[in-house]
Scaffold this motif. Structure first.
Motif, short mmCIF file in Angstrom:
data_model
loop_
_atom_site.label_atom_id
_atom_site.label_comp_id
_atom_site.label_asym_id
_atom_site.label_seq_id
_atom_site.Cartn_x
_atom_site.Cartn_y
_atom_site.Cartn_z
N ALA A 410 0.56 -1.13 -0.05
CA ALA A 410 -0.01 0.32 0.07
C ALA A 410 0.95 1.26 0.08
CB ALA A 410 -1.05 0.08 0.91
N PRO A 414 0.71 5.47 -6.99
CA PRO A 414 -0.34 4.91 -7.35
C PRO A 414 -0.39 4.10 -7.87
CG PRO A 414 0.55 7.23 -8.32
CD PRO A 414 1.40 6.68 -7.49
N ARG A 415 -1.82 3.50 -7.96
CA ARG A 415 -2.18 2.29 -8.65
C ARG A 415 -3.13 2.52 -9.31
NH1 ARG A 415 2.34 2.28 -9.11
NH2 ARG A 415 3.64 0.71 -8.43
N PRO A 416 -3.81 1.35 -10.40
CA PRO A 416 -5.23 2.02 -11.29
C PRO A 416 -5.49 0.55 -11.20
CG PRO A 416 -3.49 0.97 -13.02
CD PRO A 416 -2.44 1.42 -12.19
N ARG A 470 -11.83 13.02 -20.25
CA ARG A 470 -11.11 13.51 -17.88
C ARG A 470 -11.46 12.03 -17.55
NH1 ARG A 470 -10.42 18.34 -17.76
NH2 ARG A 470 -11.55 19.95 -18.83
N ALA A 471 -10.47 10.93 -18.47
CA ALA A 471 -9.90 9.79 -17.95
C ALA A 471 -8.75 9.64 -16.97
CB ALA A 471 -10.40 8.35 -18.63
N LEU A 472 -8.73 9.52 -16.03
CA LEU A 472 -6.89 8.47 -15.91
C LEU A 472 -6.57 7.61 -16.58
CD1 LEU A 472 -7.06 10.24 -11.86
CD2 LEU A 472 -6.26 11.61 -13.57
N VAL A 490 -6.40 2.13 -16.00
CA VAL A 490 -7.40 2.97 -16.60
C VAL A 490 -7.99 2.68 -14.46
CG1 VAL A 490 -9.09 3.32 -16.93
CG2 VAL A 490 -8.34 1.61 -18.29
N PHE A 491 -7.74 4.27 -14.76
CA PHE A 491 -8.11 4.52 -13.17
C PHE A 491 -9.57 4.93 -13.06
CE2 PHE A 491 -3.68 5.56 -10.92
CZ PHE A 491 -3.13 5.41 -11.77
N GLY A 492 -9.88 3.56 -12.48
CA GLY A 492 -11.68 3.35 -12.79
C GLY A 492 -11.62 4.67 -10.86
N GLY B 78 -12.84 5.39 -15.62
CA GLY B 78 -11.36 5.95 -15.76
C GLY B 78 -11.18 7.45 -14.74
N ILE B 79 -12.86 7.68 -15.01
CA ILE B 79 -13.19 9.04 -14.02
C ILE B 79 -13.57 8.96 -12.62
CG2 ILE B 79 -14.88 9.86 -15.61
CD1 ILE B 79 -16.80 9.78 -15.27
N GLY B 80 -13.29 7.13 -12.28
CA GLY B 80 -13.34 7.34 -11.00
C GLY B 80 -15.41 6.68 -10.34
N ARG B 83 -13.10 4.06 -7.99
CA ARG B 83 -12.81 4.68 -6.52
C ARG B 83 -13.97 5.13 -5.25
NH1 ARG B 83 -10.16 8.75 -8.77
NH2 ARG B 83 -9.73 8.23 -11.05
N PHE B 86 -14.73 3.03 -3.09
CA PHE B 86 -13.60 2.94 -2.05
C PHE B 86 -14.15 2.82 -0.82
CE2 PHE B 86 -12.04 1.06 -5.10
CZ PHE B 86 -10.61 1.05 -5.40
N ALA B 112 -4.41 -1.78 -5.99
CA ALA B 112 -4.68 -0.56 -6.00
C ALA B 112 -6.04 -0.63 -5.29
CB ALA B 112 -6.30 -0.10 -7.30
N PHE B 113 -6.94 -2.25 -5.13
CA PHE B 113 -7.56 -1.71 -4.02
C PHE B 113 -7.44 -2.03 -2.26
CE2 PHE B 113 -11.61 -2.35 -5.73
CZ PHE B 113 -11.70 -2.95 -7.70
N GLY B 115 -4.31 0.05 -1.69
CA GLY B 115 -4.42 0.99 -1.52
C GLY B 115 -5.37 1.81 -1.31
N ALA B 203 -10.13 17.20 -11.65
CA ALA B 203 -10.40 15.10 -11.61
C ALA B 203 -11.39 14.81 -10.61
CB ALA B 203 -8.78 14.59 -11.36
N PRO B 228 -5.80 8.93 -7.14
CA PRO B 228 -4.53 8.24 -7.50
C PRO B 228 -3.33 8.62 -6.78
CG PRO B 228 -5.38 8.66 -9.55
CD PRO B 228 -6.56 9.31 -8.89
N LEU B 229 -3.83 10.20 -7.11
CA LEU B 229 -2.19 10.78 -6.51
C LEU B 229 -1.95 10.85 -5.74
CD1 LEU B 229 -3.26 13.34 -9.94
CD2 LEU B 229 -1.89 11.79 -9.75
N PHE B 230 -0.83 11.25 -4.67
CA PHE B 230 -0.28 11.67 -3.23
C PHE B 230 -0.90 12.80 -3.14
CE2 PHE B 230 3.01 8.39 -3.61
CZ PHE B 230 2.02 7.61 -2.78
N LEU B 233 -5.23 17.53 -7.01
CA LEU B 233 -3.74 17.66 -8.35
C LEU B 233 -3.59 19.05 -8.84
CD1 LEU B 233 -6.52 15.97 -10.75
CD2 LEU B 233 -4.03 16.29 -10.95
#
Lengths: 492, 261
Positions: A410, A414-416, A470-472, A490-492, B78-80, B83, B86, B112-113, B115, B203, B228-230, B233
């Motif tokens: 952890a 960052p991970r997708p 705007r998808a990461l 893909v960062f879902g 991919g827009i979240g 997440r 989560f 990812a999960f 995290g 984001a 996903p970023l520390f 943005l």
């Protein structure tokens, strides 16, 4: 002690599941041995030749007599009886004794218990006569004569016994003609004769049996001890390839299995079935056999769970030839975990419900459709995740191992949520990678160089990028060969 | 001689003053099954806290509905959209409950999960080969779960399928989420909650509640899913990126609700 004897007069017929409105007969060496009510209504009797029976009832269904099936049916009833008492004595070829004295209070008294036994026997398709008495031999004699008497004391028993026919005594089996000549028809006549004379003429066994029946001599019987494995054979009334009929016929055997397991306080996590197909010719090579194996996630003794998984597996199975019998065996028995009720209303025993759900899903979708997830301590993204099949691991053990690994991983970058593996190459236009339009790099680079030791080395710079929508996404630039930009996640 | 009329109203019990509309509410509010037009429904069971306070305030039960379906209409992966769940999933997974992913569009990535607070050991991925089995698997999972969550990406969904799923999950403390394309917005649904997700710069998610137990929500919520970023943005002039210039994003159309945390 109160012994209940069950005598199955029509075991030859009842051991084969059949439809009652169809005429059915059991044949031995081209002669009718037993016929059901519908066949008897048409005039078929025991002792007739098969040709005569077919002439009387053209639509007669018939089957060869198989002692193995009768023995299996009796064994199944013994297992059923173990659900009512711990002392069950099989009396081959077609009877059994159950010691019910100790179970009277649990089942609500003698009348209720007898009614329950009768009802369950009828539900299983057996026509039987029951009788109970303080001595085993007395109970057996009463049941075999068809008397529905239940004397509770020795005096009452000694009052009923004289009315029975003399043929009820097994020791008198060889003396039927002599008895007829001497005019001995009932047990009363036998009791009226002098004991010494009887012993000299017909043997000590006859006198001893009478004494045991009346309770003057002790009457020990050896109780049945369940074997270490379970094996039974079910015959189908007609060869079939319908999954529904097979599942229905196996239901009875699975109930027997449940009784057997519960009686010995055992559970099974694997059941082997062998479907025997019908022979091509009459005396050809041995019949082909399809093997089916049911695995369960935890040792269980519930017939309903067995039946559900079996139904799913049979649905997925295609049979080229019709099946005429099914053999079920459980090679390994495991001790059953006792379920204790709790005082508080429980939130639901999560463990067993979840494992049953996995079993159902696996039975229908196949084992490879259900996967768990695990992390592995590896820098290379594709190797850092694993999807093991959901196996029969204790949940706590797996969770503990995973938790330790997660604690390490952890902390990394960052991970997708979604991984694209193998990485998809991206077009590069004007120095910018393109995926649904030009990508905007937002964060990075994260350099991952690893794996030189096992032939899959990775040397990449990872970036987080945003598409025009705007998808990461997670992309990388390959530092080795082939060069270029790739999409990894893909960062879902 | 005339008897006096009975004494006037003074000895009669005093008439009650006419009730005012506001007063009736105090007594009526005590009735459990009564719903007044401007109230959010009091959900029979509390929902799973979403982790975003403005969203919790707008949902009946104070969170994602437990024991009922949630539909998420999202056109862009991919827009979240995952997440977003989560925080709720991590709270569930801490309690030893499984999280099922049914027919996910790509391979889920365990770190990812992890995290996000969901141990990989709690995840189960179900990918049936035949499409006909997918709906069966969904129903079986919802029937068999007594706690935990299911996130499903069903391909072909009919109205009666959704109703069966709703019945299967009824009354259990299970979070059931169906991810569907935005085209499904035109179909009526028996799900308890239906939200539409769109990307909002930089984001964030623009979340519209299309259906909930209670009235419609006219405004759009702006939610920042776990990033996903520390760091958050960067603004327009952050010195993070390499080699590629970023286009400066225009401010979106007027939002009625200020940016949330």
């Amino acid at each position: 002690m109160l012994w209940t004897a069950i005598h199955l007069a029509c075991l030859t017929l009842d051991c084969i599941p059949q439809a009652p409105e169809e005429a059915f007969a059991v044949i031995e060496r081209r002669r009718v041995v037993a016929a059901n009510a519908a066949a008897q209504a048409a005039g078929v009797r025991a002792g007739q030749s098969l040709a005569a029976a077919l002439a009387l009832a053209p639509r007669l269904a018939w089957r060869e007599r198989e002692p193995a099936l009768e023995a299996a049916a009796l064994a199944g009833l013994v297992h059923w009886g173990l659900g009512y008492s711990s002392h069950v004595v099989p009396l081959p070829p077609r009877g059994l004794l159950i010691e019910t004295g100790g179970s009277l209070k649990l089942f609500g008294g003698r009348g209720a218990l007898i009614a329950r036994l009768t009802g369950e026997l009828a539900a299983q398709g057996f026509s039987a006569s029951l009788a109970s008495s303080p001595t085993p031999t007395g109970a057996r004699m009463l049941a075999e004569s068809g008397h529905d008497a239940h004397p509770e004391t020795l005096t009452a028993l000694r009052a009923v016994l004289p009315g029975l026919p003399a043929a009820a005594l097994t020791a008198a089996a060889g003396f039927a003609a002599t008895f007829a000549t001497l005019g001995i028809a009932t047990v009363a006549d036998v009791l009226a004769l002098p004991r010494d004379g009887l012993a000299r003429r017909f043997g000590r066994d006859l006198v001893d049996e009478l004494d045991r029946a009346c309770g003057r001599l002790p009457d020990p019987v050896t109780p049945f001890v369940p074997p270490d494995t379970f094996r039974t054979v079910i015959a189908l009334p007609a060869p079939t390839d319908s999954a529904a009929l097979l599942a229905c016929a196996c239901g009875r055997a699975l109930n027997q299995l449940e009784n057997f397991l519960r009686a010995g306080r055992k559970a099974a996590d694997r059941i082997d079935l062998a479907l025997h197909h019908e022979r091509a010719g009459r005396h050809d090579a041995p019949a082909a056999c399809t093997a089916l194996r049911l695995d369960f996630f935890e040792p269980t003794a519930s017939a309903e769970r067995f039946a559900r998984i079996l139904a799913e597996r049979l649905d997925r199975l295609t049979l080229e030839r019709r099946v005429e019998r099914v053999a079920i065996s459980v090679p390994v028995l495991l001790p059953a975990a006792a379920a204790s009720a709790s005082l508080l209303p429980a939130a639901g025993r999560e463990g067993s419900g979840l494992l049953a759900l996995f079993e159902r899903l696996q039975a229908r979708l196949g084992a490879e459709a259900i996967q768990g997830m695990a992390t592995r301590p590896d820098h290379r993204p594709a190797h850092a995740t694993a999807m093991p099949l959901v196996a029969r691991e204790p949940a706590t053990h797996h969770a503990f191992r995973a938790r330790r690994a997660d604690a390490d991983l952890a902390a990394r970058g960052p991970r997708p949520v979604w991984l694209v593996e193998p990485p998809r190459p991206l077009r590069e236009i004007g120095g910018k990678p393109h995926h649904d339009g030009p990508l905007t790099l937002i964060a990075g680079p994260e350099r991952i160089e690893s794996g030189w030791w096992d032939g899959a080395p990775v040397a990449r710079d990872y970036f987080i990028a945003q598409t025009p929508a705007r998808a990461l996404v997670w992309i990388f630039r390959e530092r080795g060969l082939p060069p270029g930009w790739f999409l990894q996640g893909v960062f879902g | 001689m005339g008897h006096a009329l009975p004494p006037p109203a003074a000895s009669l019990p005093a008439a009650r003053p006419p009730a005012r509309p506001g007063d009736a509410g105090a007594g009526l509010a005590a009735l459990p099954g009564l719903w007044r037009g401007r109230d959010l429904a009091r959900a029979p069971s509390p929902g799973f806290p979403t982790g975003f306070a403005p969203l919790d305030a707008e949902l009946p039960g104070g969170g994602w509905p437990a024991g009922a379906l949630t539909e998420v209409l999202c056109g862009q992966a991919g827009i979240g959209e995952v997440r977003l769940f989560f925080p709720a999933l991590s709270a569930l997974a801490r309690g030893d409950a499984p999280v099922f992913l049914l027919e996910p569009p790509w391979l889920p990535y365990a770190p990812a999960f992890a995290g996000g607070g969901i141990p990989a050991a709690r995840l189960v991925v179900v990918r049936p080969r035949r499409p006909a089995d997918a709906m069966w698997a969904c129903e079986q999972i919802l029937r068999g779960l007594t706690g935990g969550a299911l996130l499903a990406w069903p391909r072909h969904l009919r109205a009666q399928d959704i109703r069966r799923l709703q019945l299967a999950v009824e009354g259990k403390p299970v979070l059931a989420v169906l991810m569907r394309p935005p085209a499904a917005a035109g179909e009526p649904t028996p799900a308890a909650l239906r939200i539409a997700l769109e990307a909002a710069p930089p984001a964030h998610l623009a979340l519209r509640i299309l259906k909930r137990r209670g009235g419609m929500l006219a405004r759009t919520l702006r939610i920042a899913p776990p990033s996903p970023l520390f760091t958050s943005l960067p603004a327009q002039d952050a010195p993070v990126c390499h080699a590629v210039d970023r286009d400066s994003s225009r401010l979106p159309d007027a939002r009625l609700h200020p940016a949330s945390a």
